[in-house]
Design an enzyme around this catalytic site. Sequence first.
Site, PDB file in Angstrom:
ATOM      1  N   GLY A   1      49.784  91.921  80.787  1.00 15.27           N
ATOM      2  CA  GLY A   1      49.288  90.770  81.515  1.00 15.27           C
ATOM      3  C   GLY A   1      48.016  90.180  80.941  1.00 15.27           C
TER       4      GLY A   1
ATOM      5  N   TYR B   1      57.146  85.878  86.041  1.00 15.58           N
ATOM      6  CA  TYR B   1      56.980  85.651  87.477  1.00 15.58           C
ATOM      7  C   TYR B   1      58.209  84.902  88.000  1.00 15.58           C
ATOM      8  CZ  TYR B   1      52.107  86.939  86.776  1.00 15.58           C
ATOM      9  OH  TYR B   1      50.963  87.622  86.461  1.00 15.58           O
TER      10      TYR B   1
ATOM     11  N   HIS C   1      41.814  82.879  93.529  1.00 16.76           N
ATOM     12  CA  HIS C   1      41.264  83.941  92.683  1.00 16.76           C
ATOM     13  C   HIS C   1      40.730  83.336  91.389  1.00 16.76           C
ATOM     14  CE1 HIS C   1      45.283  83.378  91.004  1.00 16.76           C
ATOM     15  NE2 HIS C   1      44.868  83.954  89.887  1.00 16.76           N
TER      16      HIS C   1
ATOM     17  N   GLU D   1      40.440  84.786  87.186  1.00 13.71           N
ATOM     18  CA  GLU D   1      41.086  85.790  86.350  1.00 13.71           C
ATOM     19  C   GLU D   1      40.183  87.004  86.147  1.00 13.71           C
ATOM     20  OE1 GLU D   1      44.349  85.482  85.205  1.00 13.71           O
ATOM     21  OE2 GLU D   1      44.246  83.822  86.615  1.00 13.71           O
TER      22      GLU D   1
ATOM     23  N   HIS E   1      41.493  79.225  91.404  1.00 14.18           N
ATOM     24  CA  HIS E   1      42.763  78.525  91.512  1.00 14.18           C
ATOM     25  C   HIS E   1      43.715  79.289  92.428  1.00 14.18           C
ATOM     26  CE1 HIS E   1      42.824  81.139  87.915  1.00 14.18           C
ATOM     27  NE2 HIS E   1      44.084  81.421  88.248  1.00 14.18           N
TER      28      HIS E   1
ATOM     29  N   SER F   1      53.296  84.175  81.847  1.00 22.12           N
ATOM     30  CA  SER F   1      51.849  83.985  81.833  1.00 22.12           C
ATOM     31  C   SER F   1      51.159  85.126  81.100  1.00 22.12           C
ATOM     32  CB  SER F   1      51.322  83.902  83.274  1.00 22.12           C
ATOM     33  OG  SER F   1      49.928  83.654  83.283  1.00 22.12           O
TER      34      SER F   1
END
Length: 527
Positions: A361, A368, A379, A381, A467, A479
């Site tokens: 990740g 996803y 949140h 990153e 975001h 992602s």
Amino acid sequence: MNFSESQVTESVSFKSRDAVSPQGITDDTDQLENSSQSGILNTSNDDAERTSTFQVTNLVNTIPDTRYDEVTPEQQFEKKSPNLQDLFADDELDDIEAWHDDITDVVIGEDIINESEYDLDSEDDGVEITPAYYHDGTVPVFIPTMEEFESFPIFIKKINSYGMKTGIVKVIPPQEWSDSLPDLTEKVQSVLIKHPIVQHISGSGGVFSQTNIEKNRTFTLPQWRRISEESDHQPPARRGERRRGTDSAPPTKRRRMSSVSPDEGTEQPARKSLSKFRRKNGELTAAELKEFVGFDYRFDSFEFTAERCEELERIYWKTITYNTPMYGADMLGSLFDESTKTWNVAHLDNILNDLGIELPGVNSAYLYFGMWKSTFAWHVEDQDLYSINYLHFGAPKQWYSISQADEKKFFNLMRNQFPDEHKRCREFLRHKTFNLSPTFLANHGIKVNKLLHNQGEFVITFPFGYHSGYNLGYNCAESVNFATESWLDAGARAKKCKCIPDAVDIDVEVLKIRLKEKRKETRRARS
């Protein structure tokens, strides 16, 4: 200071499955126990003198587990960094309010490292890349030419100033690049959506919290699509139309039970032989492979007009606590083909490739799988990294972001709304379990940037840009995190969530050493 190869390898700890937060429930206790074995290498800088910019950096790093602590301007730019005890009494450390704006000017307003010292992508042609338009009047949307699209690091460097204002941008790739992508019909047959999370959202008045519970089942893509198109997981139909899935003859529960193989814990009629229903080495069973006959993974998104998406947004926030959508989040893997050499999310050209270790990740991709109302709450990153999200196919994603200028105001509002969670963990907004509606935020003086993400498009998030969002239906996205040279000092100052034993913790000093050595090797090779 010299570092051995083993020390460098241990400079990062593994990323947790962050879609399942401390509020979530999981049976994977072995995973947590094993993850705690990863090591973290701490380093220090022994330089005797520092510029005032780096004195500010030192001051930030002397304050453990805080984000917005109050310091006077004189103390911020003191030539010699004071100790924490000199600045605060013990009972003042929880009183976070004021000094973030000055620090943000340093962090966001300019790159405080000598970028040329690490930058391996210095062949910038000097041609500016500007947005084609602004979605909803705020979020930059780029439609680059193939030449502009060719180098991912250079492209990000050119658009960085835009993303560092709005938190997110959208990139619509050149048609030539999109046409070059191979068909996914065969590749999706290897997809297994293991242990998706069931999302339970509670709250009212625009303030919501989310609990994620792992479902002890595994789904093939046809099974996932079939469930996502059941009436329980469909938004209300337009006036005069029928909701998709309501005219199917078999009852919902019966269809759901029969769509999952018995080794996933569901009931099945007695059979003389179950051999064709048992998986071996994670491969699909004969029965599951048969489901792909006539199956088309593709999705016609014609119904998702701008007006329809606005209507669904109103429905989402009015009914956010209804039903329990599933989200196949953080599934290790990629749908990109090795033949895709540029903007391949699974092989993205960036400095995290120099970590010397694979972090799921972070520098290796996640898939996803969404359905209507599956949600990713507010949140930032891990370690304030960048992220990139490509929507392979399916219904759009609705994204929200907070401009970096409102970062402090947003954090303080979230802290006030969730005080207990903040007391338990200063980095509680990395848990992806707390949501405030755009209307609630607007009523508190915070503008929310909105963006609709369609299949075949990229969305990029930037450091310090909070975001969130949700999926409008069946879809699949890919992602990964990435970093640029200008991120290095921000990454060194980023605070780590203490609740999750294997949260990401990249040792930036070791990464800088690796990048310096790589640059030296590149210079030697060119000379």
